[in-house]
Design an enzyme around this catalytic site. Structure first.
Site, PDB file in Angstrom:
ATOM      1  N   CYS A   1       0.835  -1.207   0.000  1.00 46.91           N
ATOM      2  CA  CYS A   1       0.000   0.000   0.000  1.00 46.91           C
ATOM      3  C   CYS A   1       0.874   1.263   0.000  1.00 46.91           C
ATOM      4  O   CYS A   1       1.824   1.369   0.769  1.00 46.91           O
ATOM      5  CB  CYS A   1      -0.923   0.001   1.221  1.00 46.91           C
ATOM      6  SG  CYS A   1      -2.075   1.391   1.213  1.00 46.91           S
TER       7      CYS A   1
ATOM      8  N   CYS B   1       0.371   4.626   6.937  1.00 46.45           N
ATOM      9  CA  CYS B   1      -0.271   4.471   8.246  1.00 46.45           C
ATOM     10  C   CYS B   1       0.655   3.703   9.209  1.00 46.45           C
ATOM     11  O   CYS B   1       1.036   2.561   8.924  1.00 46.45           O
ATOM     12  CB  CYS B   1      -1.610   3.748   8.093  1.00 46.45           C
ATOM     13  SG  CYS B   1      -2.636   4.460   6.785  1.00 46.45           S
TER      14      CYS B   1
ATOM     15  N   ARG C   1     -18.504  -2.402  17.148  1.00 48.16           N
ATOM     16  CA  ARG C   1     -17.818  -3.675  16.866  1.00 48.16           C
ATOM     17  C   ARG C   1     -16.513  -3.807  17.629  1.00 48.16           C
ATOM     18  O   ARG C   1     -15.627  -2.959  17.527  1.00 48.16           O
ATOM     19  CB  ARG C   1     -17.550  -3.828  15.361  1.00 48.16           C
ATOM     20  CG  ARG C   1     -16.955  -5.206  15.031  1.00 48.16           C
ATOM     21  CD  ARG C   1     -16.833  -5.469  13.532  1.00 48.16           C
ATOM     22  NE  ARG C   1     -18.059  -5.175  12.866  1.00 48.16           N
ATOM     23  CZ  ARG C   1     -18.171  -4.356  11.815  1.00 48.16           C
ATOM     24  NH1 ARG C   1     -17.096  -3.775  11.326  1.00 48.16           N
ATOM     25  NH2 ARG C   1     -19.345  -4.133  11.279  1.00 48.16           N
TER      26      ARG C   1
ATOM     27  N   CYS D   1     -19.749   2.555   7.910  1.00 51.35           N
ATOM     28  CA  CYS D   1     -19.018   1.837   8.950  1.00 51.35           C
ATOM     29  C   CYS D   1     -17.774   2.667   9.218  1.00 51.35           C
ATOM     30  O   CYS D   1     -16.901   2.768   8.349  1.00 51.35           O
ATOM     31  CB  CYS D   1     -18.653   0.426   8.456  1.00 51.35           C
ATOM     32  SG  CYS D   1     -17.597  -0.467   9.601  1.00 51.35           S
TER      33      CYS D   1
ATOM     34  N   CYS E   1     -19.911  -5.310   2.507  1.00 47.39           N
ATOM     35  CA  CYS E   1     -19.166  -4.142   2.976  1.00 47.39           C
ATOM     36  C   CYS E   1     -17.847  -4.091   2.221  1.00 47.39           C
ATOM     37  O   CYS E   1     -17.275  -5.137   1.889  1.00 47.39           O
ATOM     38  CB  CYS E   1     -18.912  -4.255   4.480  1.00 47.39           C
ATOM     39  SG  CYS E   1     -17.951  -2.869   5.148  1.00 47.39           S
TER      40      CYS E   1
ATOM     41  N   CYS F   1     -17.051  -8.479   4.441  1.00 50.65           N
ATOM     42  CA  CYS F   1     -16.353  -7.207   4.238  1.00 50.65           C
ATOM     43  C   CYS F   1     -15.079  -7.418   3.436  1.00 50.65           C
ATOM     44  O   CYS F   1     -14.209  -8.202   3.829  1.00 50.65           O
ATOM     45  CB  CYS F   1     -16.032  -6.592   5.597  1.00 50.65           C
ATOM     46  SG  CYS F   1     -15.179  -5.020   5.459  1.00 50.65           S
TER      47      CYS F   1
ATOM     48  N   CYS G   1       0.066  -0.009  10.296  1.00 51.27           N
ATOM     49  CA  CYS G   1      -0.407  -1.005   9.334  1.00 51.27           C
ATOM     50  C   CYS G   1       0.705  -1.858   8.704  1.00 51.27           C
ATOM     51  O   CYS G   1       1.638  -1.338   8.092  1.00 51.27           O
ATOM     52  CB  CYS G   1      -1.200  -0.321   8.228  1.00 51.27           C
ATOM     53  SG  CYS G   1      -1.966  -1.529   7.116  1.00 51.27           S
TER      54      CYS G   1
HETATM   55  N1  SAM Z   1      -6.835   0.682   2.985  1.00 56.04           N
HETATM   56  C1  SAM Z   1      -8.113   1.007   3.487  1.00 56.04           C
HETATM   57  C2  SAM Z   1      -8.096   2.131   4.473  1.00 56.04           C
HETATM   58  O1  SAM Z   1      -7.097   2.358   5.146  1.00 56.04           O
HETATM   59  O2  SAM Z   1      -9.137   2.788   4.604  1.00 56.04           O
HETATM   60  C3  SAM Z   1      -8.833  -0.166   4.092  1.00 56.04           C
HETATM   61  C4  SAM Z   1      -8.124  -1.178   4.939  1.00 56.04           C
HETATM   62  S1  SAM Z   1      -7.399  -0.618   6.455  1.00 56.04           S
HETATM   63  C5  SAM Z   1      -6.399  -1.991   6.878  1.00 56.04           C
HETATM   64  C6  SAM Z   1      -8.757  -0.594   7.579  1.00 56.04           C
HETATM   65  C7  SAM Z   1      -8.498  -0.278   9.035  1.00 56.04           C
HETATM   66  O3  SAM Z   1      -7.836  -1.332   9.683  1.00 56.04           O
HETATM   67  C8  SAM Z   1      -7.656   0.925   9.384  1.00 56.04           C
HETATM   68  O4  SAM Z   1      -8.362   2.120   9.252  1.00 56.04           O
HETATM   69  C9  SAM Z   1      -7.291   0.655  10.841  1.00 56.04           C
HETATM   70  O5  SAM Z   1      -8.250   1.203  11.731  1.00 56.04           O
HETATM   71  C10 SAM Z   1      -7.340  -0.868  10.920  1.00 56.04           C
HETATM   72  N2  SAM Z   1      -6.002  -1.433  11.148  1.00 56.04           N
HETATM   73  C11 SAM Z   1      -4.986  -1.497  10.258  1.00 56.04           C
HETATM   74  N3  SAM Z   1      -3.892  -2.064  10.811  1.00 56.04           N
HETATM   75  C12 SAM Z   1      -4.227  -2.351  12.087  1.00 56.04           C
HETATM   76  C13 SAM Z   1      -3.519  -2.926  13.191  1.00 56.04           C
HETATM   77  N4  SAM Z   1      -2.232  -3.301  13.092  1.00 56.04           N
HETATM   78  N5  SAM Z   1      -4.166  -3.079  14.361  1.00 56.04           N
HETATM   79  C14 SAM Z   1      -5.459  -2.703  14.495  1.00 56.04           C
HETATM   80  N6  SAM Z   1      -6.175  -2.140  13.488  1.00 56.04           N
HETATM   81  C15 SAM Z   1      -5.566  -1.963  12.308  1.00 56.04           C
HETATM   82  C1  DTB Z   2     -11.645  -2.165  10.742  1.00 59.60           C
HETATM   83  O1  DTB Z   2     -11.954  -1.169  11.416  1.00 59.60           O
HETATM   84  N1  DTB Z   2     -10.832  -3.127  11.149  1.00 59.60           N
HETATM   85  C2  DTB Z   2     -10.624  -4.124  10.125  1.00 59.60           C
HETATM   86  C3  DTB Z   2     -11.590  -3.637   9.005  1.00 59.60           C
HETATM   87  N2  DTB Z   2     -12.087  -2.389   9.513  1.00 59.60           N
HETATM   88  C4  DTB Z   2     -11.136  -3.554   7.621  1.00 59.60           C
HETATM   89  C5  DTB Z   2      -9.217  -4.346   9.751  1.00 59.60           C
HETATM   90  C6  DTB Z   2      -8.325  -4.718  10.918  1.00 59.60           C
HETATM   91  C7  DTB Z   2      -6.961  -4.982  10.389  1.00 59.60           C
HETATM   92  C8  DTB Z   2      -6.015  -5.489  11.424  1.00 59.60           C
HETATM   93  C9  DTB Z   2      -4.660  -5.703  10.898  1.00 59.60           C
HETATM   94  C10 DTB Z   2      -4.553  -6.731   9.810  1.00 59.60           C
HETATM   95  O2  DTB Z   2      -5.110  -7.844   9.932  1.00 59.60           O
HETATM   96  O3  DTB Z   2      -3.847  -6.460   8.816  1.00 59.60           O
HETATM   97 FE1  SF4 Z   3      -2.952   1.220   3.314  1.00 56.30          FE
HETATM   98 FE2  SF4 Z   3      -2.960   0.013   5.680  1.00 56.30          FE
HETATM   99 FE3  SF4 Z   3      -3.244   2.645   5.556  1.00 56.30          FE
HETATM  100 FE4  SF4 Z   3      -5.248   1.062   4.684  1.00 56.30          FE
HETATM  101  S1  SF4 Z   3      -4.475   1.230   6.779  1.00 56.30           S
HETATM  102  S2  SF4 Z   3      -4.399   2.876   3.668  1.00 56.30           S
HETATM  103  S3  SF4 Z   3      -4.036  -0.673   3.872  1.00 56.30           S
HETATM  104  S4  SF4 Z   3      -1.411   1.478   4.928  1.00 56.30           S
END
Ligand code: SAM
Ligand code: DTB
Ligand code: SF4
Length: 327
Positions: A67, A71, A274, A202, A142, A111, A74
């Site tokens: 990506c 973030c 959730r 959501c 979703c 989702c 992530c």
């Molecule tokens: N890329 C899209 C975005 O960022 O909107 C969708 C997927 S992103 C992984 C969705 C959400 O997952 C993020 O907004 C964050 O709240 C959650 N998330 C990502 N990495 C995480 C982690 N290591 N622990 C907990 N939540 C996480």
């Molecule tokens: C949300 O708030 N949490 C989910 C979903 N929306 C997409 C994602 C959690 C991701 C946790 C880290 C991972 O598994 O990569």
């Molecule tokens: Fe990309 Fe992860 Fe950020 Fe979603 S949360 S925009 S997958 S870096």
């Protein structure tokens, strides 16, 4: 608008029944004695929901890793050296097979997540097929594909999408510490497009990012003052992944996480709250307290996007022990 000046999202037209929350009110809820806070949240939960019902959402990562966003939490960001590799998009058939399996296990919502800043038009077209076919299985649909451009939310809606997930993640004054590649305002803009297309929202966040309690209250303030409030509010506890800038963040005390669930319930009484990422690391008794404090939805399935979630069998056993049933 600069991030520092955003206090909360003051809607242009506020429905008369919508309460506008203040930062001080939300902090006062956080400051209640723990048992009092949980009790009040449980009361409000019962006024609006059957507390024995839990909504089950299964996640699948249709496009994993690589990506361009940075973030800090992530594992899928190309800016961090993590165990997650850049993978091609799943095929429509693979996604539909995963959805069938989710339905067979008892999930009500499916989702689809993608590690994109936002969908390119050609990629969006492929996802429309997925949405159509998953919807045809009788599941709620979703998607969480990042920032949306003009017209994309409408296309998803026409394909049969029910919900779009896009999180505010943290308080405006914490945001720039965590993400530099886009602004809070960009997120609010996408949420506006999602609402404008008639999709259900959501929208939640993530705690355990070394934020202060005031900043956790600041996140809830943003969410609760969205008008209308989001139908689903995922509350994620940071899953620490090696190679991410936050892999050594201080763990949040468990009571502080439960407080966050309770404050979300009290301020967004009609939303599904959730209990989201980080649940695998939570003892069953803590999860039970979250359900008591108003959580009424979980991610259900052995995996989140790239990290682990409790096994389906373990979740079934837990729900059984607690007298909870799927919606
Ligand atoms: N890329 C899209 C975005 O960022 O909107 C969708 C997927 S992103 C992984 C969705 C959400 O997952 C993020 O907004 C964050 O709240 C959650 N998330 C990502 N990495 C995480 C982690 N290591 N622990 C907990 N939540 C996480
Ligand atoms: C949300 O708030 N949490 C989910 C979903 N929306 C997409 C994602 C959690 C991701 C946790 C880290 C991972 O598994 O990569
Ligand atoms: Fe990309 Fe992860 Fe950020 Fe979603 S949360 S925009 S997958 S870096």
């Amino acid at each position: 608008m600069s991030q520092a000046t955003i206090q909360f999202t003051r809607p242009a037209t506020l429905h008369p029944e919508t309460t506008l929350w203040s930062q001080a009110e939300i902090e006062a809820l956080y400051d209640l004695p723990f048992m009092e806070l949980v009790f009040r949240a449980a009361e409000v939960h019962r006024q609006h929901f059957d507390p024995s019902r839990v909504q089950l959402s299964t996640l699948v990562s249709i496009k994993t890793g690589g990506c361009p966003e940075d973030c800090g939490y992530c594992p899928q960001s190309a800016h961090h050296d993590t165990p997650v590799e850049n993978q091609p998009m799943m095929t429509v058939d693979e996604v539909v097979a995963a959805a069938r399996n989710a339905k067979a296990n008892g999930a009500g919502r499916f989702c689809m997540g993608a590690a994109w800043r936002g969908p390119k038009d050609a990629d969006l077209e492929k996802t429309l097929d997925m949405v159509q076919q998953v919807k045809a299985l009788g599941l709620q649909t979703c998607a969480t594909f990042g920032l949306l451009k003009e017209g994309q939310a409408e296309k998803l809606k026409d394909a049969g999408l029910d919900f779009y997930n896009h999180n505010l993640d943290t308080a405006p004054d914490k945001y720039a510490d965590i993400i530099q590649t886009r602004e809070y305002e960009d997120r609010l803009d996408t949420l506006g497009k999602v609402r404008g297309a008639g999709l259900s929202v959501c929208c939640g966040g993530i705690v355990g990012l070394n934020e202060t309690r005031e900043q956790r209250a600041g996140l809830i303030l943003q969410l609760a003052n969205l008008a209308p409030q989001p139908e689903s509010v995922p509350v994620n506890n940071l899953v620490k992944v090696s190679g991410t800038p936050l892999d050594d963040a201080d763990a949040l005390d468990w009571t502080e996480f439960v407080r966050t669930i309770a404050v979300a319930r009290l301020t967004m009484p009609k939303s599904y709250v959730r209990l989201s990422a980080g649940r695998r690391e939570m003892p069953e008794a803590m999860q039970a307290l979250c359900f008591l404090a108003g959580a009424n939805s979980i991610f259900y399935g052995d995996k989140l996007l790239t990290t682990g979630n409790p096994d389906v069998d373990a979740d079934r056993a837990l729900m059984d022990k607690l007298g909870l049933q799927p919606l």
